[in-house]
Design a protein around this motif. Structure first.
Motif, mmCIF file in Angstrom:
data_model
loop_
_atom_site.group_PDB
_atom_site.id
_atom_site.type_symbol
_atom_site.label_atom_id
_atom_site.label_comp_id
_atom_site.label_asym_id
_atom_site.label_seq_id
_atom_site.Cartn_x
_atom_site.Cartn_y
_atom_site.Cartn_z
ATOM 1 N N SER A 140 25.578 21.797 37.118
ATOM 2 C CA SER A 140 25.312 21.281 35.770
ATOM 3 C C SER A 140 25.934 22.167 34.688
ATOM 4 O O SER A 140 25.600 22.037 33.507
ATOM 5 C CB SER A 140 23.802 21.139 35.539
ATOM 6 O OG SER A 140 23.184 22.406 35.581
ATOM 7 N N GLY A 141 26.816 23.089 35.102
ATOM 8 C CA GLY A 141 27.526 23.930 34.148
ATOM 9 C C GLY A 141 26.717 25.097 33.616
ATOM 10 O O GLY A 141 27.052 25.676 32.590
ATOM 11 N N LYS A 142 25.675 25.478 34.329
ATOM 12 C CA LYS A 142 24.816 26.587 33.894
ATOM 13 C C LYS A 142 24.800 27.663 34.967
ATOM 14 O O LYS A 142 25.317 27.476 36.051
ATOM 15 C CB LYS A 142 23.410 26.083 33.614
ATOM 16 C CG LYS A 142 23.336 25.096 32.476
ATOM 17 C CD LYS A 142 21.925 24.587 32.303
ATOM 18 C CE LYS A 142 21.787 23.675 31.116
ATOM 19 N NZ LYS A 142 22.499 22.432 31.224
ATOM 20 N N ARG A 143 24.188 28.794 34.634
ATOM 21 C CA ARG A 143 24.038 29.876 35.613
ATOM 22 C C ARG A 143 22.901 30.790 35.188
ATOM 23 O O ARG A 143 22.431 30.720 34.056
ATOM 24 C CB ARG A 143 25.330 30.672 35.750
ATOM 25 C CG ARG A 143 25.763 31.360 34.479
ATOM 26 C CD ARG A 143 27.124 32.035 34.647
ATOM 27 N NE ARG A 143 27.532 32.664 33.426
ATOM 28 C CZ ARG A 143 27.237 33.909 33.069
ATOM 29 N NH1 ARG A 143 26.514 34.654 33.863
ATOM 30 N NH2 ARG A 143 27.639 34.417 31.927
ATOM 31 N N PHE A 144 22.460 31.648 36.104
ATOM 32 C CA PHE A 144 21.477 32.661 35.760
ATOM 33 C C PHE A 144 22.119 33.647 34.789
ATOM 34 O O PHE A 144 23.310 33.951 34.887
ATOM 35 C CB PHE A 144 21.006 33.430 37.001
ATOM 36 C CG PHE A 144 20.103 32.643 37.912
ATOM 37 C CD1 PHE A 144 18.902 32.130 37.454
ATOM 38 C CD2 PHE A 144 20.434 32.442 39.244
ATOM 39 C CE1 PHE A 144 18.054 31.421 38.289
ATOM 40 C CE2 PHE A 144 19.598 31.739 40.086
ATOM 41 C CZ PHE A 144 18.409 31.225 39.607
ATOM 42 N N ALA A 145 21.335 34.185 33.849
ATOM 43 C CA ALA A 145 21.844 35.173 32.901
ATOM 44 C C ALA A 145 22.173 36.462 33.652
ATOM 45 O O ALA A 145 21.331 37.006 34.370
ATOM 46 C CB ALA A 145 20.816 35.438 31.811
ATOM 47 N N TYR A 146 23.401 36.936 33.487
ATOM 48 C CA TYR A 146 23.862 38.120 34.219
ATOM 49 C C TYR A 146 24.745 38.969 33.324
ATOM 50 O O TYR A 146 25.557 38.450 32.560
ATOM 51 C CB TYR A 146 24.640 37.689 35.467
ATOM 52 C CG TYR A 146 25.065 38.845 36.334
ATOM 53 C CD1 TYR A 146 24.187 39.386 37.262
ATOM 54 C CD2 TYR A 146 26.327 39.413 36.213
ATOM 55 C CE1 TYR A 146 24.556 40.465 38.054
ATOM 56 C CE2 TYR A 146 26.700 40.492 37.008
ATOM 57 C CZ TYR A 146 25.814 41.010 37.921
ATOM 58 O OH TYR A 146 26.181 42.081 38.694
ATOM 59 N N ASP A 147 24.567 40.280 33.421
ATOM 60 C CA ASP A 147 25.379 41.235 32.677
ATOM 61 C C ASP A 147 26.011 42.194 33.685
ATOM 62 O O ASP A 147 25.321 42.664 34.601
ATOM 63 C CB ASP A 147 24.498 42.004 31.686
ATOM 64 C CG ASP A 147 25.274 43.044 30.908
ATOM 65 O OD1 ASP A 147 25.886 42.663 29.894
ATOM 66 O OD2 ASP A 147 25.264 44.230 31.323
ATOM 67 N N ASP A 148 27.306 42.486 33.529
ATOM 68 C CA ASP A 148 27.990 43.358 34.489
ATOM 69 C C ASP A 148 27.358 44.744 34.592
ATOM 70 O O ASP A 148 27.363 45.353 35.653
ATOM 71 C CB ASP A 148 29.470 43.497 34.122
ATOM 72 C CG ASP A 148 30.259 42.226 34.409
ATOM 73 O OD1 ASP A 148 29.824 41.444 35.283
ATOM 74 O OD2 ASP A 148 31.302 42.015 33.762
ATOM 75 N N LEU A 154 23.983 45.572 33.466
ATOM 76 C CA LEU A 154 22.541 45.534 33.700
ATOM 77 C C LEU A 154 22.124 44.702 34.907
ATOM 78 O O LEU A 154 21.015 44.846 35.412
ATOM 79 C CB LEU A 154 21.825 44.997 32.455
ATOM 80 C CG LEU A 154 22.009 45.817 31.181
ATOM 81 C CD1 LEU A 154 21.379 45.100 30.000
ATOM 82 C CD2 LEU A 154 21.424 47.210 31.351
ATOM 83 N N GLY A 155 22.956 43.810 35.352
ATOM 84 C CA GLY A 155 22.587 42.915 36.443
ATOM 85 C C GLY A 155 21.962 41.640 35.894
ATOM 86 O O GLY A 155 22.285 41.213 34.788
#
Length: 83
Positions: A40-48, A50-51
């Motif tokens: 659906s064009g979404k993803r879990f929030a992720y930071d390179d 912080l994870g």
């Protein structure tokens, strides 16, 4: 659970103590959710750095929390238990 402490919480239980099997089942469930989000064009929030990002700062990184409940049957009957 939704919007409790986390945006989403996936909980698994096992009455036979198969922790490895339970982890595999939970991992497959998370992968299914990720695939559905991606479709659906979404993803879990992720930071390179912080994870994975969560609504609870103590879970930033893996966003994983694990606990084990152990029944200690007849523990109180052991000699010296009340000493």
């Amino acid at each position: 659970w939704c919007n409790s402490e986390d945006h989403m919480r996936i909980i698994g239980t096992s009455s036979v103590g198969d922790i490895r099997g339970l982890f595999k089942t939970l991992s497959a469930t998370v992968q299914d959710v990720e695939r559905s989000l991606k479709a659906s064009g979404k993803r879990f929030a992720y930071d390179d750095q912080l994870g994975f990002l969560t609504s609870c700062p103590s879970k930033v990184g893996t966003a994983l929390r694990a606990s084990v409940l152990v029944k200690l049957i007849r523990l109180g009957q052991c000699p010296g238990f009340n000493d």
